[in-house]
Design a protein around this motif. Structure first.
Motif, PDB file in Angstrom:
ATOM      1  N   TRP A 263       0.864  -1.186   0.000  1.00  0.00           N
ATOM      2  CA  TRP A 263       0.000   0.000   0.000  1.00  0.00           C
ATOM      3  C   TRP A 263       0.896   1.229   0.000  1.00  0.00           C
ATOM      4  O   TRP A 263       1.727   1.399   0.890  1.00  0.00           O
ATOM      5  N   LEU A 264       0.734   2.073  -1.013  1.00  0.00           N
ATOM      6  CA  LEU A 264       1.489   3.310  -1.124  1.00  0.00           C
ATOM      7  C   LEU A 264       0.536   4.471  -0.848  1.00  0.00           C
ATOM      8  O   LEU A 264      -0.176   4.921  -1.758  1.00  0.00           O
ATOM      9  N   PRO A 265       0.496   4.964   0.400  1.00  0.00           N
ATOM     10  CA  PRO A 265      -0.419   6.064   0.728  1.00  0.00           C
ATOM     11  C   PRO A 265       0.130   7.401   0.234  1.00  0.00           C
ATOM     12  O   PRO A 265       0.655   8.216   1.001  1.00  0.00           O
ATOM     13  N   VAL A 266      -0.025   7.644  -1.034  1.00  0.00           N
ATOM     14  CA  VAL A 266       0.577   8.793  -1.706  1.00  0.00           C
ATOM     15  C   VAL A 266      -0.031  10.100  -1.206  1.00  0.00           C
ATOM     16  O   VAL A 266      -1.220  10.171  -0.896  1.00  0.00           O
ATOM     17  N   ASN A 267       0.801  11.115  -1.112  1.00  0.00           N
ATOM     18  CA  ASN A 267       0.326  12.451  -0.792  1.00  0.00           C
ATOM     19  C   ASN A 267      -0.624  12.896  -1.897  1.00  0.00           C
ATOM     20  O   ASN A 267      -0.251  12.888  -3.075  1.00  0.00           O
ATOM     21  N   PRO A 268      -1.882  13.249  -1.586  1.00  0.00           N
ATOM     22  CA  PRO A 268      -2.856  13.543  -2.648  1.00  0.00           C
ATOM     23  C   PRO A 268      -2.345  14.573  -3.658  1.00  0.00           C
ATOM     24  O   PRO A 268      -1.778  15.601  -3.294  1.00  0.00           O
ATOM     25  N   ALA A 275       4.708   8.406 -10.355  1.00  0.00           N
ATOM     26  CA  ALA A 275       4.828   7.714 -11.645  1.00  0.00           C
ATOM     27  C   ALA A 275       6.157   8.043 -12.311  1.00  0.00           C
ATOM     28  O   ALA A 275       6.807   7.160 -12.896  1.00  0.00           O
ATOM     29  N   GLY A 276       6.573   9.312 -12.238  1.00  0.00           N
ATOM     30  CA  GLY A 276       7.852   9.694 -12.839  1.00  0.00           C
ATOM     31  C   GLY A 276       9.022   8.985 -12.192  1.00  0.00           C
ATOM     32  O   GLY A 276       9.958   8.545 -12.874  1.00  0.00           O
ATOM     33  N   ALA A 277       8.992   8.851 -10.857  1.00  0.00           N
ATOM     34  CA  ALA A 277      10.070   8.152 -10.168  1.00  0.00           C
ATOM     35  C   ALA A 277      10.088   6.670 -10.522  1.00  0.00           C
ATOM     36  O   ALA A 277      11.162   6.069 -10.678  1.00  0.00           O
ATOM     37  N   MET A 278       8.921   6.068 -10.652  1.00  0.00           N
ATOM     38  CA  MET A 278       8.866   4.663 -11.048  1.00  0.00           C
ATOM     39  C   MET A 278       9.410   4.482 -12.465  1.00  0.00           C
ATOM     40  O   MET A 278      10.155   3.522 -12.744  1.00  0.00           O
ATOM     41  N   GLU A 329      12.018  15.293 -18.637  1.00  0.00           N
ATOM     42  CA  GLU A 329      11.325  15.078 -17.362  1.00  0.00           C
ATOM     43  C   GLU A 329      11.979  14.042 -16.454  1.00  0.00           C
ATOM     44  O   GLU A 329      12.152  14.293 -15.260  1.00  0.00           O
ATOM     45  N   LEU A 330      12.349  12.887 -16.972  1.00  0.00           N
ATOM     46  CA  LEU A 330      12.619  11.749 -16.096  1.00  0.00           C
ATOM     47  C   LEU A 330      14.028  11.686 -15.521  1.00  0.00           C
ATOM     48  O   LEU A 330      14.222  11.084 -14.454  1.00  0.00           O
ATOM     49  N   LYS A 331      14.997  12.274 -16.154  1.00  0.00           N
ATOM     50  CA  LYS A 331      16.383  12.055 -15.719  1.00  0.00           C
ATOM     51  C   LYS A 331      16.654  12.523 -14.286  1.00  0.00           C
ATOM     52  O   LYS A 331      17.525  11.970 -13.597  1.00  0.00           O
ATOM     53  N   ASP A 332      15.884  13.495 -13.828  1.00  0.00           N
ATOM     54  CA  ASP A 332      16.083  14.006 -12.472  1.00  0.00           C
ATOM     55  C   ASP A 332      15.015  13.533 -11.481  1.00  0.00           C
ATOM     56  O   ASP A 332      15.033  13.938 -10.312  1.00  0.00           O
ATOM     57  N   ARG A 333      14.109  12.698 -11.923  1.00  0.00           N
ATOM     58  CA  ARG A 333      13.000  12.264 -11.063  1.00  0.00           C
ATOM     59  C   ARG A 333      13.391  11.004 -10.292  1.00  0.00           C
ATOM     60  O   ARG A 333      12.818   9.930 -10.470  1.00  0.00           O
ATOM     61  N   THR A 334      14.340  11.151  -9.415  1.00  0.00           N
ATOM     62  CA  THR A 334      14.824  10.015  -8.632  1.00  0.00           C
ATOM     63  C   THR A 334      13.828   9.665  -7.522  1.00  0.00           C
ATOM     64  O   THR A 334      13.029  10.500  -7.097  1.00  0.00           O
ATOM     65  N   PRO A 335      13.884   8.438  -7.015  1.00  0.00           N
ATOM     66  CA  PRO A 335      13.019   8.083  -5.878  1.00  0.00           C
ATOM     67  C   PRO A 335      13.243   8.996  -4.669  1.00  0.00           C
ATOM     68  O   PRO A 335      12.280   9.300  -3.950  1.00  0.00           O
ATOM     69  N   ALA A 336      14.478   9.433  -4.454  1.00  0.00           N
ATOM     70  CA  ALA A 336      14.736  10.332  -3.322  1.00  0.00           C
ATOM     71  C   ALA A 336      14.003  11.656  -3.505  1.00  0.00           C
ATOM     72  O   ALA A 336      13.455  12.229  -2.549  1.00  0.00           O
ATOM     73  N   VAL A 344       5.986   8.994   0.012  1.00  0.00           N
ATOM     74  CA  VAL A 344       6.165   7.542  -0.065  1.00  0.00           C
ATOM     75  C   VAL A 344       7.664   7.276   0.025  1.00  0.00           C
ATOM     76  O   VAL A 344       8.454   7.882  -0.710  1.00  0.00           O
ATOM     77  N   PRO A 345       8.110   6.394   0.911  1.00  0.00           N
ATOM     78  CA  PRO A 345       9.549   6.153   1.069  1.00  0.00           C
ATOM     79  C   PRO A 345      10.220   5.749  -0.238  1.00  0.00           C
ATOM     80  O   PRO A 345       9.675   4.960  -1.018  1.00  0.00           O
ATOM     81  N   ALA A 346      11.411   6.292  -0.465  1.00  0.00           N
ATOM     82  CA  ALA A 346      12.142   6.001  -1.691  1.00  0.00           C
ATOM     83  C   ALA A 346      12.375   4.504  -1.852  1.00  0.00           C
ATOM     84  O   ALA A 346      12.294   3.961  -2.958  1.00  0.00           O
ATOM     85  N   ALA A 347      12.667   3.821  -0.746  1.00  0.00           N
ATOM     86  CA  ALA A 347      12.923   2.377  -0.822  1.00  0.00           C
ATOM     87  C   ALA A 347      11.695   1.629  -1.316  1.00  0.00           C
ATOM     88  O   ALA A 347      11.813   0.652  -2.077  1.00  0.00           O
ATOM     89  N   GLN A 348      10.510   2.068  -0.894  1.00  0.00           N
ATOM     90  CA  GLN A 348       9.291   1.408  -1.351  1.00  0.00           C
ATOM     91  C   GLN A 348       9.051   1.698  -2.827  1.00  0.00           C
ATOM     92  O   GLN A 348       8.604   0.815  -3.572  1.00  0.00           O
ATOM     93  N   ILE A 349       9.347   2.919  -3.264  1.00  0.00           N
ATOM     94  CA  ILE A 349       9.192   3.251  -4.679  1.00  0.00           C
ATOM     95  C   ILE A 349      10.063   2.343  -5.530  1.00  0.00           C
ATOM     96  O   ILE A 349       9.621   1.785  -6.540  1.00  0.00           O
ATOM     97  N   VAL A 350      11.309   2.158  -5.121  1.00  0.00           N
ATOM     98  CA  VAL A 350      12.224   1.297  -5.869  1.00  0.00           C
ATOM     99  C   VAL A 350      11.731  -0.145  -5.852  1.00  0.00           C
ATOM    100  O   VAL A 350      11.696  -0.826  -6.897  1.00  0.00           O
TER     101      VAL A 350
END
Length: 852
Positions: A263-268, A275-278, A329-336, A344-350
């Motif tokens: 469950w990823l309780p994303v900030n609304p 999606a960009g980080a994924m 857009e995507l090159k700088d959209r890291t999970p961090a 959502v924690p970066a580790a969970q995104i990864v």
């Protein structure tokens, strides 16, 4: 009245008794009259028959069967021939008998005797005959013809069927002469269509191969509760959970969230960032699908965080613009980076992105309105749906499909010959919803001005009170179901003459001058419904399965015939001549002579290509004749063909899946040219942040929020109950008793959910009565502290808060005192202007919560 579980179970077997006893005919029969405990008698085999029909409790429109005994509906199940619902229905279908025999249904035509209109003002309705009612309506319409003002007739529709599209929504405005006809769709879920529309050219609701899916991502939706295909989702989700992974992305713990592995309780409102980080992880870790997307020429992955890539180094197959998307857009959209935006924690995104990539292409990203129905929702929808493209799940086994094509319905005769010069001239007038304005591109279909902006009609009416002189609405309750609901109260109070065609007396009905009671079409009306799920498109019948208890008529056909008769008698024959001369029974060639015959013949004409096919159709076994079609009730087409759009067949500008949307670029340039400006200017006045090339790729737009965090610290989350029959079930005891099936909710009450950590900070506890205030208004309800909402948000289910509709839905119907509170009195009137859709999700409305 409150039901105990024991009394309910003892009484539920007597649903038929409620109908058969005649209690439902009494306008004010005590609700408990049919719920008195009784001693059960030995049962015997039920005497009756299963009659095919269609549910219409949500936009899945499941093919169903209703068990009828002595002309009364007592049970419901899915159509046993259905390949889409597997012979089952969700809870909405089982509520049909209660909705059918609701004692608060409108039982005959009524007219208003109090000229003053407003919320809580008694209309002082008195019963009249159908003859008097339709005479009055026809007189008002003829007045418009004589004054050359037919464009001041407005038609609003809520729930409808395929028949309505032709005969009410299509033919009436065209022949009479008005451009002002508007469907409810833009207040519902339309913005999500922009994601697949601007990437793969499909502006529609998707289907999903859940039978073969190994990773299901329910993003901003709850397939077990709403967002179409509920029976199929219920049928399949446990299988997916057993063999693969279920992931839920939602600020609240939904039904499917309770079943999910993650469950990823994303900030609304930050779905685009997630999606960009994924997408960033999928690309940097080489997890994109090479069969669909392509690869680098040298086979070496050059997607490295923070570094641009040479476009010439990558060769795409079925897609267009991947490297542009990465560079813009995507090159700088890291999970961090995304963790700071989404919470959502970066580790969970990864971890989740890797799971999705490893299961691909049998990964489904099922996007719902929670992603897109916000002021910048088009880009969020593009970002989330683009993941399906990266994963190669488009049109493959276990993936995301477009709507299957199935049996084609018969077309009704063209009405062009019955459209006179006055009607043609009137149709050229500007539409009242503001579509196509500089700041309202409404580009559904990627064509500027092509999307309906339903909720903006109220603003148009308030801006120009003389724009509407006669309004007709069917199965609509915009005073309750639209955000900024008070605008509709103000606008409707100014309408000189309003006709409402509905089964129950809703909030909108209280502003009517004439009320026409509609059939409950699942069991009392004629029509053909089309839809799809589980890889099959189908056509299903609606037909009379029971005896009508009250003096009701089907709004789409019967009322149209009778109104056309009245108009002809008063000097405007065009509509009646079209109906009576052009419509013929496919079996006998006979023209209709009555309203009921017209209704049945229209249904037969619509379905004739199925039951009178000259050669076998792809799909189910041939149906031989009208009688067999009525008995079977439906026909399913052939299974969806895999890779249907591969090989340059996507309906985009490039004929490929577009990560760089040439389709959007073309539409924006066209709209900008109309106003002699630039796409950047159009985006600026429409409230978007992107400029330049970034505007044409899926990207993250920071949420637009109404109300400062200092004054309104909580993001408000609106969601739908699995018991809402299109918002028309709150007057049913079963709805109130079983409300607790929605996670976090309670029976016979209306609660707002807050995370316990937030409650502790504010000194609030469960059971407190609280006032929720937003920039748009305030409501009072009960608080429940619940871990199933992320901190910083409060969540409340839509559906309660009726001050009209009936004695169960309202606390005091006679005094217009609501039971609970309506979310739409809090939600600000705003739009995703690229689509024209109403904003209602994404936490765009800030609220504060205070103990009363």
């Amino acid at each position: 009245m409150r039901l105990t579980r024991r009394s309910f179970i003892m009484a539920s077997g007597a649903t038929a008794g409620l109908a058969v006893s005649g209690c439902a005919m009494l306008p004010r029969a005590p609700l408990h009259s049919a719920l008195v405990p009784y001693k059960a008698k030995p049962s015997s085999p039920a005497q009756g028959e299963w009659v095919a029909s269609t549910c219409q409790g949500c936009t899945q429109w499941c093919a169903i069967e209703i068990f009828a005994q002595n002309g009364r509906a007592v049970r419901v199940r899915g159509n046993q021939a259905s390949k889409s619902n597997h012979g089952y229905v969700c809870p909405r279908g089982h509520m049909i008998p209660q909705q059918m025999y609701d004692p608060d249904r409108i039982k005959g035509p009524m007219k208003r005797t109090n000229p003053v209109k407003g919320r809580g003002i008694d209309p002082k309705f008195v019963p009249i005959t159908w003859d008097e009612a339709l005479d009055t309506v026809a007189d008002k319409m003829i007045e418009l013809r004589k004054a050359g003002e037919t464009h001041k007739l407005v038609y609003l529709r809520g729930r409808y069927s395929s028949t309505s599209t032709e005969l009410l929504y299509g033919t009436l405005p065209k022949v009479f002469g008005t451009p002002n006809y508007f469907s409810h769709s833009a207040i519902c879920a339309e913005a999500e269509k922009m994601g697949p529309g601007l990437t793969q050219g499909f502006f529609g609701y998707r289907d999903y191969d859940l039978e073969k899916t190994n990773c299901l991502v329910a993003w901003g939706c709850d397939p077990l509760a709403s967002n179409r295909m509920v029976p199929n989702a219920i049928h399949r989700v446990h299988e997916i959970a057993k063999r693969g992974t279920v992931i839920a992305v939602d600020p609240r713990l939904s039904n499917i969230g309770t079943k999910a592995h993650e469950w990823l309780p994303v900030n609304p409102g930050t779905d685009g960032a997630l999606a960009g980080a994924m997408a960033h992880v999928l690309l940097t870790e080489g997890l994109w699908n090479r069969d669909f997307v392509g690869d680098f020429k040298d086979g070496r992955n050059q997607f490295v965080a923070g570094k641009a890539v040479d476009e010439a180094a990558f060769v795409e197959k079925e897609t267009h613009g991947l490297v542009k998307w990465w560079n813009l857009e995507l090159k700088d959209r890291t999970p961090a980076w995304a963790e700071k935006e989404t919470l959502v924690p970066a580790a969970q995104i990864v971890r989740v992105a890797r799971t999705m990539g490893k299961a691909a292409p049998k990964t489904v990203v099922w996007m719902g309105p929670g992603v897109a129905m916000n002021p910048r929702g088009t880009y969020a929808a593009m970002a989330v749906h683009a993941l399906n493209g990266l994963l190669g799940s488009i049109d493959v086994e276990g993936g995301v499909w477009q709507s299957p094509t199935g049996p084609k319905l018969g077309s009704f005769p063209k009405a062009d010959a019955y459209v006179d010069e006055q009607a043609k001239k009137a149709a050229a007038n500007k539409k009242l919803d503001g579509r196509g304005a500089k700041d309202m591109p409404a580009m559904m279909g990627a064509r500027p001005g092509s999307g309906v902006v339903t909720n903006n009609v109220a603003n148009g009416m308030l801006k120009d009170p003389g724009a509407v002189k006669v309004m007709i609405a069917s199965w609509a309750n915009f005073n309750f179901s639209c955000t900024g609901a008070d605008r509709w109260d103000k606008a409707m109070a100014k309408v000189p003459f309003f006709v409402h065609m509905v089964p129950n007396p809703s909030e909108m009905t209280q502003f009517a001058d004439i009320v026409l009671p509609s059939t409950f079409n699942s069991a009392e009306g004629w029509s053909i419904i089309t839809n799809m799920a589980n890889g099959y498109a189908y056509a299903a019948i609606q037909q009379p399965t029971v005896k009508r208890l009250w003096d009701v008529k089907q709004e789409e056909t019967e009322v149209m015939w009778l109104l056309a008769e009245k108009l002809k008698a008063k000097g405007f024959p065009n509509l009646f001549d079209y109906y009576s001369k052009e419509f013929k029974d496919p079996e006998t060639g006979k023209a209709p002579a009555t309203a009921m015959e017209f209704s049945a013949i229209a249904t037969k004409m619509s379905s004739a290509p199925i039951w009178a096919a000259k050669e076998a159709l792809p799909g189910d076994a041939p149906i031989k004749g009208w009688a067999e079609f009525r008995k079977k009730g439906m026909f399913s087409g052939a299974r969806y063909p895999l890779k249907k759009n591969w090989g340059g067949k996507f309906a985009t500008a490039t004929k490929k899946f577009e990560f760089y949307s040439e389709t959007l670029k073309k539409g924006l340039l066209e709209h900008a040219k109309k106003y002699e400006t630039t796409p950047d200017d159009i985006l600026a006045v429409s409230g978007y942040l992107a400029r330049g090339e970034l505007a044409f790729v899926p990207h993250y737009e920071a949420p637009k929020r109404h109300g400062s965090v200092q004054d309104y610290p909580f993001a408000f989350v609106d969601y739908k109950s699995r018991l809402n029959r299109e918002g028309r079930s709150a007057n049913l005891p079963w709805y109130q008793e079983f409300k607790k099936v929605d996670p976090g909710d309670v029976s016979w009450n209306d609660v707002v959910k807050m995370n316990p950590a937030d409650g502790e900070k504010l000194g609030l506890k469960s059971g407190d009565t609280v006032r929720i205030t937003s920039p748009a208004g305030a409501i009072v309800t009960q608080l429940r502290l619940w871990e199933g909402v992320r901190p910083g948000t409060v969540a409340k289910c839509y559906g309660q808060g009726h001050w009209a509709y009936g004695r169960v839905a309202a606390k005091d119907y006679a005094k217009a005192i609501p039971n609970g509170a309506n979310n739409n009195e809090l939600l600000v009137d705003d739009y995703d202007r690229l689509s024209g859709s109403t904003a209602r999700n994404g936490g765009f409305t800030g609220v504060r919560v205070q103990k009363v």
